[in-house]
Design a protein around this motif. Structure first.
Motif, mmCIF file in Angstrom:
data_model
loop_
_atom_site.group_PDB
_atom_site.id
_atom_site.type_symbol
_atom_site.label_atom_id
_atom_site.label_comp_id
_atom_site.label_asym_id
_atom_site.label_seq_id
_atom_site.Cartn_x
_atom_site.Cartn_y
_atom_site.Cartn_z
ATOM 1 N N MET A 1 0.848 -1.174 0.000
ATOM 2 C CA MET A 1 0.000 0.000 0.000
ATOM 3 C C MET A 1 0.898 1.243 0.000
ATOM 4 S SD MET A 1 -3.103 1.282 0.125
ATOM 5 C CE MET A 1 -4.192 0.005 0.639
ATOM 6 N N PHE A 2 0.619 2.150 -0.914
ATOM 7 C CA PHE A 2 1.381 3.388 -1.010
ATOM 8 C C PHE A 2 0.598 4.542 -0.392
ATOM 9 C CE2 PHE A 2 3.261 0.852 -4.318
ATOM 10 C CZ PHE A 2 4.592 1.196 -4.281
ATOM 11 N N ASP A 3 1.296 5.408 0.341
ATOM 12 C CA ASP A 3 0.685 6.638 0.827
ATOM 13 C C ASP A 3 0.571 7.578 -0.366
ATOM 14 O OD1 ASP A 3 0.732 5.656 3.414
ATOM 15 O OD2 ASP A 3 2.648 6.601 3.882
ATOM 16 N N ALA A 4 -0.477 8.399 -0.381
ATOM 17 C CA ALA A 4 -0.658 9.337 -1.487
ATOM 18 C C ALA A 4 -1.406 10.566 -1.010
ATOM 19 C CB ALA A 4 -1.422 8.677 -2.629
ATOM 20 N N ILE A 5 -1.109 11.680 -1.660
ATOM 21 C CA ILE A 5 -1.853 12.920 -1.445
ATOM 22 C C ILE A 5 -2.879 12.996 -2.568
ATOM 23 C CG2 ILE A 5 -1.702 15.434 -1.394
ATOM 24 C CD1 ILE A 5 1.309 15.026 -0.655
ATOM 25 N N ALA A 6 -4.120 13.274 -2.236
ATOM 26 C CA ALA A 6 -5.168 13.430 -3.242
ATOM 27 C C ALA A 6 -5.890 14.738 -2.984
ATOM 28 C CB ALA A 6 -6.146 12.259 -3.189
ATOM 29 N N ALA A 7 -6.204 15.446 -4.061
ATOM 30 C CA ALA A 7 -6.897 16.725 -3.935
ATOM 31 C C ALA A 7 -7.715 16.972 -5.190
ATOM 32 C CB ALA A 7 -5.881 17.852 -3.738
ATOM 33 N N GLY A 8 -8.671 17.861 -5.060
ATOM 34 C CA GLY A 8 -9.523 18.209 -6.191
ATOM 35 C C GLY A 8 -10.803 17.398 -6.201
ATOM 36 N N PRO A 9 -11.734 17.768 -7.065
ATOM 37 C CA PRO A 9 -13.025 17.079 -7.102
ATOM 38 C C PRO A 9 -12.883 15.641 -7.612
ATOM 39 C CG PRO A 9 -12.858 18.661 -8.899
ATOM 40 C CD PRO A 9 -11.653 18.851 -8.040
ATOM 41 N N PRO A 10 -13.574 14.690 -6.987
ATOM 42 C CA PRO A 10 -13.490 13.286 -7.414
ATOM 43 C C PRO A 10 -13.828 13.088 -8.892
ATOM 44 C CG PRO A 10 -14.616 13.424 -5.313
ATOM 45 C CD PRO A 10 -14.430 14.838 -5.808
ATOM 46 N N GLU A 11 -14.694 13.916 -9.440
ATOM 47 C CA GLU A 11 -15.091 13.770 -10.844
ATOM 48 C C GLU A 11 -14.188 14.561 -11.793
ATOM 49 O OE1 GLU A 11 -16.965 17.390 -9.230
ATOM 50 O OE2 GLU A 11 -16.870 15.346 -8.494
ATOM 51 N N GLY A 12 -13.164 15.227 -11.254
ATOM 52 C CA GLY A 12 -12.253 16.026 -12.078
ATOM 53 C C GLY A 12 -11.370 15.178 -12.968
ATOM 54 N N ARG A 13 -10.823 15.816 -13.992
ATOM 55 C CA ARG A 13 -9.890 15.130 -14.884
ATOM 56 C C ARG A 13 -8.664 14.711 -14.079
ATOM 57 N NH1 ARG A 13 -7.554 17.482 -20.590
ATOM 58 N NH2 ARG A 13 -6.545 15.535 -21.197
ATOM 59 N N PRO A 14 -8.204 13.449 -14.194
ATOM 60 C CA PRO A 14 -7.109 12.973 -13.351
ATOM 61 C C PRO A 14 -5.747 13.540 -13.743
ATOM 62 C CG PRO A 14 -7.831 11.240 -14.830
ATOM 63 C CD PRO A 14 -8.774 12.395 -15.026
ATOM 64 N N ALA A 15 -4.936 13.801 -12.732
ATOM 65 C CA ALA A 15 -3.544 14.206 -12.912
ATOM 66 C C ALA A 15 -2.711 13.418 -11.905
ATOM 67 C CB ALA A 15 -3.378 15.697 -12.684
ATOM 68 N N LEU A 16 -1.757 12.654 -12.393
ATOM 69 C CA LEU A 16 -0.892 11.838 -11.548
ATOM 70 C C LEU A 16 0.492 12.478 -11.532
ATOM 71 C CD1 LEU A 16 -0.450 9.211 -9.924
ATOM 72 C CD2 LEU A 16 0.152 8.119 -12.100
ATOM 73 N N LEU A 17 0.977 12.833 -10.349
ATOM 74 C CA LEU A 17 2.271 13.486 -10.197
ATOM 75 C C LEU A 17 3.242 12.526 -9.519
ATOM 76 C CD1 LEU A 17 1.039 16.981 -8.959
ATOM 77 C CD2 LEU A 17 1.457 16.224 -11.301
ATOM 78 N N LEU A 18 4.340 12.207 -10.196
ATOM 79 C CA LEU A 18 5.323 11.253 -9.681
ATOM 80 C C LEU A 18 6.628 11.972 -9.372
ATOM 81 C CD1 LEU A 18 4.682 8.407 -12.257
ATOM 82 C CD2 LEU A 18 3.705 8.653 -9.968
ATOM 83 N N LEU A 35 -3.463 22.731 -9.514
ATOM 84 C CA LEU A 35 -4.262 21.856 -10.372
ATOM 85 C C LEU A 35 -5.634 21.575 -9.769
ATOM 86 C CD1 LEU A 35 -1.435 19.412 -11.474
ATOM 87 C CD2 LEU A 35 -2.741 20.936 -12.988
ATOM 88 N N ALA A 36 -5.684 21.334 -8.459
ATOM 89 C CA ALA A 36 -6.966 21.093 -7.793
ATOM 90 C C ALA A 36 -7.867 22.325 -7.893
ATOM 91 C CB ALA A 36 -6.743 20.708 -6.329
ATOM 92 N N ALA A 37 -7.291 23.519 -7.784
ATOM 93 C CA ALA A 37 -8.067 24.752 -7.899
ATOM 94 C C ALA A 37 -8.660 24.914 -9.299
ATOM 95 C CB ALA A 37 -7.201 25.956 -7.551
ATOM 96 N N HIS A 38 -8.055 24.284 -10.285
ATOM 97 C CA HIS A 38 -8.559 24.341 -11.657
ATOM 98 C C HIS A 38 -9.422 23.130 -12.008
ATOM 99 C CE1 HIS A 38 -5.570 27.545 -12.110
ATOM 100 N NE2 HIS A 38 -6.358 27.946 -13.104
#
Length: 75
Positions: A1-18, A35-38
């Motif tokens: 299991m990896f820890d992750a930060i998630a933000a923005g609306p659940p239905e928003g276009r996905p952006a994965l930052l590595l 990105l979450a603000a947009h």
């Protein structure tokens, strides 16, 4: 299991930052907020070696010898 930060609306276009070595997902804090603000749904996981749940329980018995690959690059 990896820890992750998630933000923005659940239905928003996905952006994965590595992140790269030696950062964690927190290296993307400003980008996550922007990105979450947009309206993007942003996820920034802590990659292998940084999340406690993704680490092996012990290193005993593991070989630390470099791999030569299929062609034996060191020849």
């Amino acid at each position: 299991m990896f820890d992750a930060i998630a933000a923005g609306p659940p239905e928003g276009r996905p952006a994965l930052l590595l992140h790269g070595f030696p950062q964690t997902g927190l290296a993307w804090q400003r980008q996550i907020e922007a990105l979450a603000a947009h309206g993007y749904r942003v996820v920034a996981p802590d990659q292998r070696g940084y999340s406690p749940g993704a680490r092996p329980p012990a290193a005993r018995g593991l070989s630390h010898q470099p791999s030569r690959g299929r062609r034996g690059r060191d020849q």
